[in-house]
Structure formats: structure tokens, C-alpha cells
Design a protein around this motif. Sequence first.
Motif, PDB file in Angstrom:
ATOM      1  N   LEU A  46     108.761 120.848  70.408  1.00 27.19           N
ATOM      2  CA  LEU A  46     109.946 121.337  69.715  1.00 27.19           C
ATOM      3  C   LEU A  46     109.581 122.452  68.752  1.00 27.19           C
ATOM      4  O   LEU A  46     110.305 123.436  68.624  1.00 27.19           O
ATOM      5  CB  LEU A  46     110.621 120.201  68.943  1.00 27.19           C
ATOM      6  CG  LEU A  46     111.607 119.351  69.730  1.00 27.19           C
ATOM      7  CD1 LEU A  46     112.144 118.218  68.870  1.00 27.19           C
ATOM      8  CD2 LEU A  46     112.745 120.190  70.264  1.00 27.19           C
ATOM      9  N   ASN A  47     108.459 122.318  68.056  1.00 24.32           N
ATOM     10  CA  ASN A  47     108.023 123.362  67.133  1.00 24.32           C
ATOM     11  C   ASN A  47     107.715 124.654  67.874  1.00 24.32           C
ATOM     12  O   ASN A  47     107.884 125.743  67.327  1.00 24.32           O
ATOM     13  CB  ASN A  47     106.789 122.914  66.347  1.00 24.32           C
ATOM     14  CG  ASN A  47     107.124 121.850  65.316  1.00 24.32           C
ATOM     15  OD1 ASN A  47     108.282 121.667  64.959  1.00 24.32           O
ATOM     16  ND2 ASN A  47     106.101 121.148  64.854  1.00 24.32           N
ATOM     17  N   ASP A  48     107.276 124.550  69.105  1.00 26.91           N
ATOM     18  CA  ASP A  48     106.966 125.745  69.883  1.00 26.91           C
ATOM     19  C   ASP A  48     108.231 126.472  70.344  1.00 26.91           C
ATOM     20  O   ASP A  48     108.240 127.696  70.443  1.00 26.91           O
ATOM     21  CB  ASP A  48     106.130 125.390  71.115  1.00 26.91           C
ATOM     22  CG  ASP A  48     104.718 124.961  70.730  1.00 26.91           C
ATOM     23  OD1 ASP A  48     104.286 125.293  69.602  1.00 26.91           O
ATOM     24  OD2 ASP A  48     104.058 124.310  71.558  1.00 26.91           O
ATOM     25  N   ILE A  49     109.287 125.717  70.639  1.00 29.55           N
ATOM     26  CA  ILE A  49     110.459 126.363  71.227  1.00 29.55           C
ATOM     27  C   ILE A  49     111.562 126.686  70.225  1.00 29.55           C
ATOM     28  O   ILE A  49     112.460 127.456  70.528  1.00 29.55           O
ATOM     29  CB  ILE A  49     111.048 125.519  72.383  1.00 29.55           C
ATOM     30  CG1 ILE A  49     111.510 124.159  71.880  1.00 29.55           C
ATOM     31  CG2 ILE A  49     110.077 125.393  73.517  1.00 29.55           C
ATOM     32  CD1 ILE A  49     112.253 123.343  72.918  1.00 29.55           C
ATOM     33  N   THR A  50     111.536 126.116  69.021  1.00 36.02           N
ATOM     34  CA  THR A  50     112.607 126.395  68.060  1.00 36.02           C
ATOM     35  C   THR A  50     112.078 126.377  66.636  1.00 36.02           C
ATOM     36  O   THR A  50     111.122 125.672  66.335  1.00 36.02           O
ATOM     37  CB  THR A  50     113.760 125.379  68.194  1.00 36.02           C
ATOM     38  OG1 THR A  50     114.774 125.724  67.257  1.00 36.02           O
ATOM     39  CG2 THR A  50     113.316 123.962  67.907  1.00 36.02           C
ATOM     40  N   ALA A  51     112.710 127.176  65.792  1.00 35.45           N
ATOM     41  CA  ALA A  51     112.345 127.189  64.380  1.00 35.45           C
ATOM     42  C   ALA A  51     113.323 126.337  63.569  1.00 35.45           C
ATOM     43  O   ALA A  51     113.183 126.226  62.363  1.00 35.45           O
ATOM     44  CB  ALA A  51     112.361 128.619  63.850  1.00 35.45           C
TER      45      ALA A  51
END
Length: 92
Positions: free
Chosen positions: A17-22
Motif C-alpha cells: 500500500l505504501n508503494d502504490i499510494t501516499a
Amino acid sequence: GSPITAEERRNRDKKHLNDITAARLPPLHHSPAKLLSIEESIAIQIQQKEAYEEMQAKLAAQKLAERLNIKMLRFEPEGEASMQYREVRDED
């Protein structure tokens, strides 16, 4: 492969999730929601409505006073007026 634990899976999903959204969830400042009885809910709603109406009345009075250019002064009928009409006594 070897089975992964629930915590490892959660960490992996979180990293993904951290990789795909801020986007982040806001921190929880208040306690979690709690269930209220109907009576408690109605009492709170009535209290909030009364506070809202009181605030609206104060705001309306303030706006009206500003529009009519009325200044609220302190009224003390016992204070200044009694000083103006003191008895005058002769010293003789």
C-alpha cells in the motif's frame, strides 16, 4: 514455500500500500464510536439544538445591534444617579 504468519502478511500488504499510494489514515484523536440508547441520543440532540439556537440568537442580536449602531452600555441605577442627588448639609 513456507507459510507466512499473519503479521508478516500484514507488513507485506502495508508495504505494498505504501508503494502504490501516499494516502494515510488520519490519526485517531477520539475514542472509538460507542452505541447509545435512543433516549441518550435524543437528549444529546435536544441539547445540541438548544445550544445551536442560543448561538444563532446571540449572533442575530449582535448583527442587528451592529446594523442599528446600538452600543450596549452598563446600566447602574444605584451608582451614578445616587451620587448626583446627594443631600447637601450646612455645617452649622
